[in-house]
Design a protein around this motif. Structure first.
Motif, short mmCIF file in Angstrom:
data_model
loop_
_atom_site.label_atom_id
_atom_site.label_comp_id
_atom_site.label_asym_id
_atom_site.label_seq_id
_atom_site.Cartn_x
_atom_site.Cartn_y
_atom_site.Cartn_z
N ALA A 1 44.93 58.04 31.78
CA ALA A 1 45.72 56.84 32.05
C ALA A 1 45.59 55.89 30.87
N VAL A 2 46.40 54.84 30.90
CA VAL A 2 46.17 53.70 30.02
C VAL A 2 45.23 52.76 30.77
N TYR A 3 44.15 52.37 30.11
CA TYR A 3 43.16 51.51 30.72
C TYR A 3 43.31 50.08 30.19
N TYR A 4 43.31 49.14 31.12
CA TYR A 4 43.50 47.72 30.79
C TYR A 4 42.30 46.91 31.26
N CYS A 5 41.91 45.94 30.48
CA CYS A 5 40.96 44.97 30.99
C CYS A 5 41.73 43.71 31.37
N ALA A 6 41.16 42.96 32.29
CA ALA A 6 41.83 41.79 32.83
C ALA A 6 40.81 40.69 33.10
N SER A 7 41.29 39.44 33.05
CA SER A 7 40.41 38.31 33.28
C SER A 7 41.18 37.16 33.91
N ASP A 8 40.49 36.05 34.09
CA ASP A 8 41.06 34.87 34.73
C ASP A 8 41.51 35.21 36.14
N LEU A 9 40.53 35.59 36.95
CA LEU A 9 40.77 36.04 38.32
C LEU A 9 41.09 34.86 39.22
N ARG A 10 42.16 35.00 40.01
CA ARG A 10 42.57 33.94 40.93
C ARG A 10 42.75 34.46 42.35
N GLY A 11 42.11 35.57 42.68
CA GLY A 11 42.26 36.11 44.03
C GLY A 11 41.30 37.26 44.24
N ASN A 12 41.74 38.29 44.93
CA ASN A 12 40.88 39.44 45.18
C ASN A 12 40.67 40.26 43.93
N TYR A 13 39.44 40.65 43.67
CA TYR A 13 39.08 41.30 42.41
C TYR A 13 39.76 42.65 42.23
N ASN A 14 40.19 43.29 43.33
CA ASN A 14 40.77 44.62 43.21
C ASN A 14 42.30 44.61 43.19
N ARG A 15 42.90 43.44 43.06
CA ARG A 15 44.35 43.33 42.99
C ARG A 15 44.78 42.94 41.59
N ALA A 16 45.69 43.73 41.01
CA ALA A 16 46.16 43.45 39.65
C ALA A 16 46.85 42.09 39.56
N ASP A 17 47.56 41.72 40.61
CA ASP A 17 48.31 40.45 40.56
C ASP A 17 47.41 39.23 40.69
N ALA A 18 46.11 39.43 40.86
CA ALA A 18 45.17 38.31 40.93
C ALA A 18 44.65 37.89 39.56
N TYR A 19 44.91 38.69 38.54
CA TYR A 19 44.43 38.39 37.19
C TYR A 19 45.55 37.82 36.34
N ARG A 20 45.22 36.82 35.54
CA ARG A 20 46.24 36.17 34.73
C ARG A 20 46.24 36.59 33.26
N ALA A 21 45.15 37.17 32.80
CA ALA A 21 45.07 37.56 31.39
C ALA A 21 44.84 39.06 31.30
N TRP A 22 45.58 39.71 30.42
CA TRP A 22 45.52 41.17 30.28
C TRP A 22 45.46 41.56 28.81
N GLY A 23 44.77 42.66 28.54
CA GLY A 23 44.83 43.26 27.23
C GLY A 23 46.03 44.17 27.11
#
Length: 123
Positions: free
Chosen positions: A92-114
């Motif tokens: 797969a393509v692996y992404y890191c994410a930060s600036d969490l604004r909700g549940n940690y396991n939901r992609a739409d909860a993160y605002r910053a992506w690599g």
């Protein structure tokens, strides 16, 4: 604004190990929970692992539990994903994410992506 850059992806064989890195700039990483996600062709982006700002709490998806480990070095502003006993389904393509604004396991909860790094596991 935070910028995230992943590195360490590549082509490996089944059973091999790989370590991904995600380095942040623009903000101090120690203030943020961090997550790793992956997306295979034709599939939804899925949660892989997450870690609290201090590193005291870690969360892993069932599919990688016991094989992958998330860690962080706040002094280096870097988060890692150690992947062991890799299998073709980890491709797969692996992404890191930060600036969490909700549940940690939901992609739409993160605002910053690599931008993502490609990992391919051959059988």
């Amino acid at each position: 604004q935070m910028q995230l850059v992943e590195s360490g992806g590549g082509l490996v064989q089944a059973g091999d190990s790989l370590r991904l890195s995600c380095t942040a700039s623009g903000r101090t990483l120690s203030m943020y929970s961090m997550g790793w996600f992956r997306q295979a062709p034709g599939k939804e982006r899925e949660f892989v692992a997450a870690i609290s700002p201090s590193g005291s709490r870690e969360y892993d998806a069932d599919s990688v539990k016991g094989r992958f480990t998330i860690s962080r070095d706040n002094a280096k502003n870097t988060v890692y994903l150690q992947m062991n006993s890799m299998a073709p389904e980890d491709t797969a393509v692996y992404y890191c994410a930060s600036d969490l604004r909700g549940n940690y396991n939901r992609a739409d909860a993160y605002r910053a992506w690599g931008q993502g790094t490609q990992v391919t596991v051959s059988s």
